[in-house]
Design a protein around this motif. Structure first.
Motif, PDB file in Angstrom:
ATOM      1  N   LYS A  98     -12.814   4.701 -11.138  1.00 38.19           N
ATOM      2  CA  LYS A  98     -11.406   4.608 -11.522  1.00 38.19           C
ATOM      3  C   LYS A  98     -11.210   5.093 -12.956  1.00 38.19           C
ATOM      4  CE  LYS A  98      -7.958   1.178 -12.826  1.00 38.19           C
ATOM      5  NZ  LYS A  98      -7.697  -0.281 -12.988  1.00 38.19           N
ATOM      6  N   SER A 141       3.620  12.063  -8.968  1.00 37.72           N
ATOM      7  CA  SER A 141       3.220  10.976  -9.857  1.00 37.72           C
ATOM      8  C   SER A 141       1.837  10.510  -9.427  1.00 37.72           C
ATOM      9  CB  SER A 141       4.226   9.815  -9.787  1.00 37.72           C
ATOM     10  OG  SER A 141       4.180   9.190  -8.508  1.00 37.72           O
ATOM     11  N   VAL A 142       1.305   9.556 -10.160  1.00 35.44           N
ATOM     12  CA  VAL A 142      -0.012   9.027  -9.817  1.00 35.44           C
ATOM     13  C   VAL A 142      -0.008   8.438  -8.410  1.00 35.44           C
ATOM     14  CG1 VAL A 142      -1.745   7.304 -10.446  1.00 35.44           C
ATOM     15  CG2 VAL A 142      -0.546   8.579 -12.232  1.00 35.44           C
ATOM     16  N   MET A 143       1.123   7.863  -8.014  1.00 36.13           N
ATOM     17  CA  MET A 143       1.221   7.204  -6.719  1.00 36.13           C
ATOM     18  C   MET A 143       1.759   8.112  -5.622  1.00 36.13           C
ATOM     19  SD  MET A 143       0.189   4.098  -7.318  1.00 36.13           S
ATOM     20  CE  MET A 143       0.806   3.201  -5.899  1.00 36.13           C
ATOM     21  N   SER A 144       2.206   9.307  -5.965  1.00 38.08           N
ATOM     22  CA  SER A 144       2.889  10.151  -4.981  1.00 38.08           C
ATOM     23  C   SER A 144       2.396  11.585  -5.049  1.00 38.08           C
ATOM     24  CB  SER A 144       4.412  10.109  -5.216  1.00 38.08           C
ATOM     25  OG  SER A 144       5.080  10.968  -4.329  1.00 38.08           O
ATOM     26  N   GLY A 204      -5.172  11.575  -9.323  1.00 33.36           N
ATOM     27  CA  GLY A 204      -4.243  10.458  -9.198  1.00 33.36           C
ATOM     28  C   GLY A 204      -4.529   9.620  -7.965  1.00 33.36           C
ATOM     29  N   ALA A 205      -4.784  10.288  -6.841  1.00 30.72           N
ATOM     30  CA  ALA A 205      -5.082   9.569  -5.602  1.00 30.72           C
ATOM     31  C   ALA A 205      -6.404   8.816  -5.710  1.00 30.72           C
ATOM     32  CB  ALA A 205      -5.124  10.550  -4.428  1.00 30.72           C
ATOM     33  N   THR A 226      -5.963   5.688  -7.902  1.00 30.57           N
ATOM     34  CA  THR A 226      -5.265   4.642  -7.154  1.00 30.57           C
ATOM     35  C   THR A 226      -6.174   4.009  -6.111  1.00 30.57           C
ATOM     36  OG1 THR A 226      -3.158   5.801  -7.467  1.00 30.57           O
ATOM     37  CG2 THR A 226      -3.258   4.155  -5.719  1.00 30.57           C
ATOM     38  N   ASP A 239      -8.809   1.847  -7.794  1.00 32.10           N
ATOM     39  CA  ASP A 239      -8.193   0.626  -8.319  1.00 32.10           C
ATOM     40  C   ASP A 239      -8.004  -0.386  -7.187  1.00 32.10           C
ATOM     41  OD1 ASP A 239      -6.725  -0.936 -10.408  1.00 32.10           O
ATOM     42  OD2 ASP A 239      -5.048  -0.610  -9.043  1.00 32.10           O
ATOM     43  N   ASN A 240      -7.515   0.079  -6.041  1.00 28.81           N
ATOM     44  CA  ASN A 240      -7.360  -0.815  -4.891  1.00 28.81           C
ATOM     45  C   ASN A 240      -8.712  -1.332  -4.414  1.00 28.81           C
ATOM     46  OD1 ASN A 240      -4.574  -0.468  -4.867  1.00 28.81           O
ATOM     47  ND2 ASN A 240      -4.658   1.254  -3.452  1.00 28.81           N
TER      48      ASN A 240
END
Length: 296
Positions: A25, A182-185, A250-251, A254, A257-258
């Motif tokens: 991460k 974005s980091v999430m998208s 970014g993916a 994320t 992190d999860n």
């Protein structure tokens, strides 16, 4: 019921996994910032190239003999797809989204009677598509392997596509990649490279009631197109590859992190189970001792 030894081994294993995902991460986060800056810096240049070509296309509307990089072959029978994925996994749904989109596109084109050729960029996409469309893959193009994307990679791919077009090997070329938002998208996106797609804004169409600007080009339009079209192809491919590289980091950040959070929760559950099992064993031993003393 698992023994204390088994529970200790599982807790140790999950803790090791947590350390790995946490480190991945942090590495992805460090790479993301640079990749995001490169992707954002490429967009204005790529957009300016499209606008410039739009103005040239508007000035040459209706003329014959336009370059194939702008008009294509004039047919719509053979489609070349360029899916852009990563060389490594552990990035959530980053690669699977592009792979699924590519598979749907191939099936849709084949259902319409089109011929499809695939030129995958990145090992994950090539491996996935080879399971179902191995006969459609003409060559595997290596990805950046998580490193910075050099312009030479897009330049070489653009030259390959240009040679294929000159040889009449395809009619339409489309790149499929994850557009970084974005980091999430990260959004799976189709971008048609050949024939060149220009919307009204790119093609220099004036708004209703507005005066249309007149441009004079030096050198003439034909020479400009001969120089700009190959460059534009390389720039658009490069922008797509930079978007994909930023989306990958970014993916992955994320996803890791999860994974780190889930590992922490698993450690808590296992530790609780370990303590309960240990307490139950102690209680059983005490009961056995008390029972033995009572019997004596």
């Amino acid at each position: 019921m698992a023994s204390l030894k088994e529970l200790r081994a599982r807790i140790t294993s999950v803790k090791s996994t947590k350390k790995i995902t946490s480190a991945m991460k942090m590495v992805a986060a460090a790479k993301l910032r640079r990749a995001q800056l490169h992707a954002e810096a490429a967009h204005p240049y790529a957009d300016a190239m499209r606008r410039m070509l739009g103005e040239l296309a508007a000035s040459m509307a209706g003329q014959d003999g336009l370059p194939r990089l702008m008009t294509g072959t004039g047919r719509d029978q053979v489609h070349l797809l360029i899916p852009v994925t990563s060389d490594r996994g552990l990035a959530g749904g980053f690669n699977s989204n592009v792979n699924r989109t590519t598979r749907q596109t191939v099936r849709h084109l084949q259902a319409e009677g089109k011929i499809v050729k695939i030129l995958p960029v990145g090992r994950k996409g090539a491996d996935f598509l080879a399971r179902e469309f191995a006969d459609l893959i003409i060559e595997r193009i290596p990805g950046s392997s998580g490193k910075e994307v050099p312009f030479s990679a897009a330049s070489d791919l653009g030259s390959r596509v240009t040679k294929m077009l000159a040889a009449g090997e395809f009619d339409v070329c489309t790149v499929i990649y994850n557009r970084f938002r974005s980091v999430m998208s990260q959004v799976p996106t189709h971008m048609q490279l050949i024939p060149l797609e220009l919307d009204e804004a790119d093609a220099g169409q004036p708004a209703a009631g507005a005066d249309q600007a007149q441009y004079e080009f030096e050198p003439d339009e034909e020479k400009l197109l001969a120089r700009l079209l190959p460059r534009n192809l390389q720039v658009q491919i490069y922008a797509a590859m930079l978007d994909s590289a930023a989306g990958e980091q970014g993916a992955r950040m994320t996803a890791m992190d999860n994974a780190t959070r889930n590992a922490g929760k698993a450690i808590d559950r296992l530790s609780q189970k370990y303590n309960r099992t240990r307490q139950a064993n102690i209680t059983n031993e005490l009961m056995e001792i008390i029972s033995g003393a009572s019997a004596v």
